[in-house]
Design an enzyme around this catalytic site. Structure first.
Site, mmCIF file in Angstrom:
data_model
loop_
_atom_site.group_PDB
_atom_site.id
_atom_site.type_symbol
_atom_site.label_atom_id
_atom_site.label_comp_id
_atom_site.label_asym_id
_atom_site.label_seq_id
_atom_site.Cartn_x
_atom_site.Cartn_y
_atom_site.Cartn_z
ATOM 1 C CG ASN A 74 8.177 -1.934 0.523
ATOM 2 O OD1 ASN A 74 7.809 -1.997 1.501
ATOM 3 N ND2 ASN A 74 8.815 -0.887 0.136
ATOM 4 N NE ARG B 53 10.242 6.169 8.636
ATOM 5 C CZ ARG B 53 9.343 6.231 7.950
ATOM 6 N NH1 ARG B 53 9.322 5.056 7.026
ATOM 7 N NH2 ARG B 53 8.035 6.898 7.671
ATOM 8 N NE ARG C 81 3.762 6.604 1.607
ATOM 9 C CZ ARG C 81 4.043 5.462 1.930
ATOM 10 N NH1 ARG C 81 4.700 4.617 1.288
ATOM 11 N NH2 ARG C 81 3.871 5.041 3.454
ATOM 12 N N PRO D 159 0.670 -1.328 -0.131
ATOM 13 C CG PRO D 159 -0.302 -1.155 2.120
ATOM 14 C CD PRO D 159 0.578 -2.032 1.104
ATOM 15 C CG ASN D 160 -0.254 4.326 1.274
ATOM 16 O OD1 ASN D 160 -1.211 4.930 0.909
ATOM 17 N ND2 ASN D 160 -0.260 3.853 2.524
ATOM 18 C CD GLU E 152 10.206 -7.362 5.861
ATOM 19 O OE1 GLU E 152 10.680 -8.214 6.527
ATOM 20 O OE2 GLU E 152 9.951 -6.228 6.735
ATOM 21 C CG HIS F 97 10.970 -2.173 4.635
ATOM 22 N ND1 HIS F 97 9.490 -1.973 4.442
ATOM 23 C CD2 HIS F 97 11.297 -3.330 5.112
ATOM 24 C CE1 HIS F 97 9.090 -3.156 5.139
ATOM 25 N NE2 HIS F 97 10.120 -4.160 5.706
ATOM 26 C CE1 TYR G 175 8.656 5.246 3.334
ATOM 27 C CE2 TYR G 175 7.245 6.889 3.142
ATOM 28 C CZ TYR G 175 7.673 5.655 3.775
ATOM 29 O OH TYR G 175 7.039 5.210 4.761
ATOM 30 C CB ALA H 184 1.405 0.296 6.890
HETATM 31 C C1 DQA Z 1 7.844 0.996 3.972
HETATM 32 C C2 DQA Z 1 8.156 1.367 5.803
HETATM 33 C C3 DQA Z 1 6.714 1.207 6.224
HETATM 34 O O1 DQA Z 1 6.811 1.634 7.315
HETATM 35 C C4 DQA Z 1 5.954 2.113 5.488
HETATM 36 O O2 DQA Z 1 4.577 1.848 6.121
HETATM 37 C C5 DQA Z 1 5.912 2.115 4.098
HETATM 38 C C6 DQA Z 1 6.823 1.948 3.522
HETATM 39 C C7 DQA Z 1 9.539 1.447 3.332
HETATM 40 O O3 DQA Z 1 9.602 1.160 2.110
HETATM 41 O O4 DQA Z 1 10.113 2.106 3.799
HETATM 42 O O5 DQA Z 1 4.588 2.308 3.329
HETATM 43 O O6 DQA Z 1 7.595 -0.130 3.747
#
Ligand code: DQA
Length: 146
Positions: free
Chosen positions: A73, A106, A17, A9-10, A97, A99, A22, A76
């Site tokens: 990835n 954080r 964003r 998501p996102n 995994e 990120h 990011y 959240a």
């Molecule tokens: C993320 C880190 C997560 O905590 C966050 O909710 C994201 C992006 C990252 O790529 O740093 O959406 O996965």
């Protein structure tokens, strides 16, 4: 060899964003960089992004027989989706995994990954390089199984 790269998501909003967290690379730009690396490694790659937990789970199920490994990835969902974790452990494909940000430096809630225990490795905090490191690691791992 075939791998799938899954963005949670996102991540469709990458580039606009919170660019200070990011980065400025868009999702399309990120996928292009991953594709270039996969071409160099002679690895076939498919990409998927969704904001919906069930769609991510369905995608993992659908590729369980045809992919050799997963880069994910989970956004959240990393921090609380036991359903996604069960999907990954259920298909038994090697999964890395990744990120973009340094989740360990954080907010407190980001330090916990319920996904990590079912993955072979976690890369974080290196922006686009987290994904590229993840791909290299996954490919080496799959090769070592052959
Ligand atoms: C993320 C880190 C997560 O905590 C966050 O909710 C994201 C992006 C990252 O790529 O740093 O959406 O996965």
């Amino acid at each position: 060899m075939k791998i799938v790269v899954i963005h949670g998501p996102n991540l469709n909003l990458l580039g606009e964003r919170e660019p200070d967290v990011y980065g400025k690379t868009t999702l399309e730009g990120l996928n292009q960089k991953i594709k270039t690396l996969c071409d160099e490694l002679s690895v076939r790659v498919r990409f998927f992004q969704s904001n919906h937990e069930g769609d991510l789970i369905d995608y993992i199920h659908n590729f369980r027989k045809s992919a050799d490994g997963i880069i994910i990835n989970p956004g959240a969902f990393t921090h609380y989706s036991y359903a996604l974790r069960d999907a990954i452990s259920g298909v038994a494909l090697p999964t890395v995994e990744v990120h973009l940000s340094d989740i360990h430096n954080r907010e407190e809630f980001r330090k916990i990954s319920v996904i990590k225990p079912v993955c072979i490795h976690q890369f974080f905090g290196a922006g686009v390089e987290s994904y590229l490191d993840g791909v290299r690691y996954l490919v080496r791992h799959i090769q070592s199984l052959r």
